[in-house]
Design a protein around this motif. Structure first.
Motif, PDB file in Angstrom:
ATOM      1  N   CYS A 203     -24.029   8.664 -63.871  1.00  0.00           N
ATOM      2  CA  CYS A 203     -24.351   7.242 -63.717  1.00  0.00           C
ATOM      3  C   CYS A 203     -23.117   6.356 -63.879  1.00  0.00           C
ATOM      4  N   VAL A 204     -22.273   6.674 -64.863  1.00  0.00           N
ATOM      5  CA  VAL A 204     -21.059   5.882 -65.047  1.00  0.00           C
ATOM      6  C   VAL A 204     -20.107   6.084 -63.860  1.00  0.00           C
ATOM      7  N   LEU A 205     -19.979   7.324 -63.413  1.00  0.00           N
ATOM      8  CA  LEU A 205     -19.105   7.596 -62.270  1.00  0.00           C
ATOM      9  C   LEU A 205     -19.586   6.887 -61.013  1.00  0.00           C
ATOM     10  N   VAL A 206     -20.907   6.881 -60.812  1.00  0.00           N
ATOM     11  CA  VAL A 206     -21.445   6.299 -59.584  1.00  0.00           C
ATOM     12  C   VAL A 206     -21.209   4.790 -59.542  1.00  0.00           C
ATOM     13  N   ILE A 207     -21.127   4.155 -60.708  1.00  0.00           N
ATOM     14  CA  ILE A 207     -20.817   2.725 -60.765  1.00  0.00           C
ATOM     15  C   ILE A 207     -19.384   2.479 -60.311  1.00  0.00           C
ATOM     16  N   PHE A 208     -18.452   3.205 -60.925  1.00  0.00           N
ATOM     17  CA  PHE A 208     -17.037   2.943 -60.651  1.00  0.00           C
ATOM     18  C   PHE A 208     -16.571   3.534 -59.325  1.00  0.00           C
ATOM     19  N   MET A 209     -17.206   4.630 -58.887  1.00  0.00           N
ATOM     20  CA  MET A 209     -16.849   5.190 -57.583  1.00  0.00           C
ATOM     21  C   MET A 209     -17.444   4.376 -56.437  1.00  0.00           C
ATOM     22  N   GLY A 210     -18.280   3.404 -56.806  1.00  0.00           N
ATOM     23  CA  GLY A 210     -18.762   2.462 -55.804  1.00  0.00           C
ATOM     24  C   GLY A 210     -17.621   1.656 -55.216  1.00  0.00           C
ATOM     25  N   ALA A 211     -16.467   1.669 -55.895  1.00  0.00           N
ATOM     26  CA  ALA A 211     -15.279   0.967 -55.399  1.00  0.00           C
ATOM     27  C   ALA A 211     -14.870   1.468 -54.014  1.00  0.00           C
ATOM     28  N   VAL A 212     -15.253   2.707 -53.686  1.00  0.00           N
ATOM     29  CA  VAL A 212     -14.941   3.261 -52.364  1.00  0.00           C
ATOM     30  C   VAL A 212     -15.998   2.760 -51.381  1.00  0.00           C
ATOM     31  N   PHE A 213     -16.055   1.443 -51.228  1.00  0.00           N
ATOM     32  CA  PHE A 213     -16.921   0.766 -50.265  1.00  0.00           C
ATOM     33  C   PHE A 213     -18.409   1.058 -50.442  1.00  0.00           C
ATOM     34  N   GLY A 214     -18.810   1.459 -51.647  1.00  0.00           N
ATOM     35  CA  GLY A 214     -20.229   1.681 -51.936  1.00  0.00           C
ATOM     36  C   GLY A 214     -20.799   2.961 -51.369  1.00  0.00           C
ATOM     37  N   ILE A 215     -19.934   3.840 -50.860  1.00  0.00           N
ATOM     38  CA  ILE A 215     -20.406   5.068 -50.204  1.00  0.00           C
ATOM     39  C   ILE A 215     -21.061   6.022 -51.205  1.00  0.00           C
ATOM     40  N   VAL A 216     -20.406   6.230 -52.358  1.00  0.00           N
ATOM     41  CA  VAL A 216     -20.905   7.208 -53.340  1.00  0.00           C
ATOM     42  C   VAL A 216     -22.281   6.827 -53.891  1.00  0.00           C
ATOM     43  N   PRO A 217     -22.491   5.587 -54.368  1.00  0.00           N
ATOM     44  CA  PRO A 217     -23.834   5.248 -54.863  1.00  0.00           C
ATOM     45  C   PRO A 217     -24.908   5.324 -53.786  1.00  0.00           C
ATOM     46  N   PHE A 218     -24.546   5.010 -52.542  1.00  0.00           N
ATOM     47  CA  PHE A 218     -25.513   5.102 -51.456  1.00  0.00           C
ATOM     48  C   PHE A 218     -25.959   6.553 -51.270  1.00  0.00           C
ATOM     49  N   ILE A 219     -24.998   7.468 -51.207  1.00  0.00           N
ATOM     50  CA  ILE A 219     -25.320   8.892 -51.041  1.00  0.00           C
ATOM     51  C   ILE A 219     -26.086   9.410 -52.255  1.00  0.00           C
ATOM     52  N   PHE A 220     -25.662   8.975 -53.450  1.00  0.00           N
ATOM     53  CA  PHE A 220     -26.309   9.404 -54.695  1.00  0.00           C
ATOM     54  C   PHE A 220     -27.785   9.017 -54.703  1.00  0.00           C
ATOM     55  N   LEU A 221     -28.082   7.804 -54.278  1.00  0.00           N
ATOM     56  CA  LEU A 221     -29.471   7.338 -54.194  1.00  0.00           C
ATOM     57  C   LEU A 221     -30.284   8.193 -53.237  1.00  0.00           C
ATOM     58  N   ILE A 222     -29.733   8.395 -52.047  1.00  0.00           N
ATOM     59  CA  ILE A 222     -30.445   9.127 -51.003  1.00  0.00           C
ATOM     60  C   ILE A 222     -30.726  10.564 -51.430  1.00  0.00           C
ATOM     61  N   VAL A 223     -29.705  11.250 -51.928  1.00  0.00           N
ATOM     62  CA  VAL A 223     -29.848  12.664 -52.295  1.00  0.00           C
ATOM     63  C   VAL A 223     -30.826  12.832 -53.457  1.00  0.00           C
ATOM     64  N   ASN A 224     -30.698  12.008 -54.499  1.00  0.00           N
ATOM     65  CA  ASN A 224     -31.588  12.141 -55.653  1.00  0.00           C
ATOM     66  C   ASN A 224     -33.028  11.791 -55.307  1.00  0.00           C
ATOM     67  N   GLY A 225     -33.230  10.797 -54.456  1.00  0.00           N
ATOM     68  CA  GLY A 225     -34.577  10.458 -54.017  1.00  0.00           C
ATOM     69  C   GLY A 225     -35.204  11.596 -53.225  1.00  0.00           C
ATOM     70  N   MET A 226     -34.414  12.192 -52.325  1.00  0.00           N
ATOM     71  CA  MET A 226     -34.922  13.291 -51.511  1.00  0.00           C
ATOM     72  C   MET A 226     -35.251  14.509 -52.362  1.00  0.00           C
ATOM     73  N   VAL A 227     -34.378  14.811 -53.324  1.00  0.00           N
ATOM     74  CA  VAL A 227     -34.630  15.951 -54.218  1.00  0.00           C
ATOM     75  C   VAL A 227     -35.915  15.726 -55.016  1.00  0.00           C
ATOM     76  N   LEU A 228     -36.118  14.516 -55.512  1.00  0.00           N
ATOM     77  CA  LEU A 228     -37.325  14.218 -56.284  1.00  0.00           C
ATOM     78  C   LEU A 228     -38.577  14.381 -55.431  1.00  0.00           C
TER      79      LEU A 228
END
Length: 204
Positions: free
Chosen positions: A78-103
């Motif tokens: 969670c902490v990484l996904v906040i700060f890695m959002g600096a890369v144009f928001g790509i990481v949190p977007f992928i993180f949301l999609i993958v975790n939602g799909m897995v659930l």
């Protein structure tokens, strides 16, 4: 770092939180309905998680092992996904999609295996998920905000936006630090619930 300031941070980011929640819920549906390549990808994710769970279950103190793994795994991500959002928001977007799909995939798989929706959702997900899932969504929202702020700053520096219309970075970084700290605190509580209450409910 108070709770009131934390809620104010959430209020100022409410639109992105709602967008993140929508993306997450949509991804759950995609995971539930997944077929073909998507299903194979999610099955591989589940296989890896299953191996980890088996090792933790066979440890000398399973509940403590689950608590340590769940807390550090979720908190670091969670902490990484906040700060890695600096890369144009790509990481949190992928993180949301993958975790939602897995659930969505996991819930569907469990019901196909004969477990009731009540057991899967109410006993297996709700006790800790009521804290963990909102924290995940909030972290991703701030990660997306980080990416948007980076793009806004770049736009200002190359003349695409007027000066003075970009983000106030000192304010945003204070918000980001505060949200990171509260996310870790809340995930500590969620991990305690998951390794305690959820573990016992599913072991009955």
């Amino acid at each position: 770092m108070g709770l009131k300031a934390f809620f104010h941070d959430l209020h100022t980011t409410r639109r992105l939180i709602l967008i993140s929640a929508f993306l997450f819920c949509t991804s759950i549906m995609v995971g539930w309905l997944s077929t073909g390549t998507i299903q194979s990808m999610l099955a591989q994710q589940m296989e890896g998680l299953g191996e980890v769970a088996q090792r933790l279950q066979n440890s000398e103190h399973p509940q403590w092992s689950f608590f340590v793994f769940i807390f550090f795994n979720n908190a670091i991500k969670c902490v990484l996904v906040i700060f890695m959002g600096a890369v144009f928001g790509i990481v949190p977007f992928i993180f949301l999609i993958v975790n939602g799909m897995v659930l969505g995939f996991v819930v569907h798989l469990q019901t196909d295996m004969g477990r009731s929706m009540y057991e899967v959702v109410v006993k297996g997900l709700l006790p800790h998920g009521v804290i963990e899932l909102p924290v995940l969504i909030i972290a991703c929202a701030f990660g997306l905000k980080f990416g948007i702020n980076i793009m806004s700053t770049i736009g200002t520096s190359i003349g695409l936006k007027r000066k003075g219309t970009g983000p106030v970075w000192d304010v945003f970084m204070k918000q980001t630090l505060r949200v990171s700290i509260w996310s870790v605190i809340l995930l500590l509580i969620a991990a305690a619930i998951e390794s305690g209450i959820t573990y016992r409910l599913l072991s009955q």
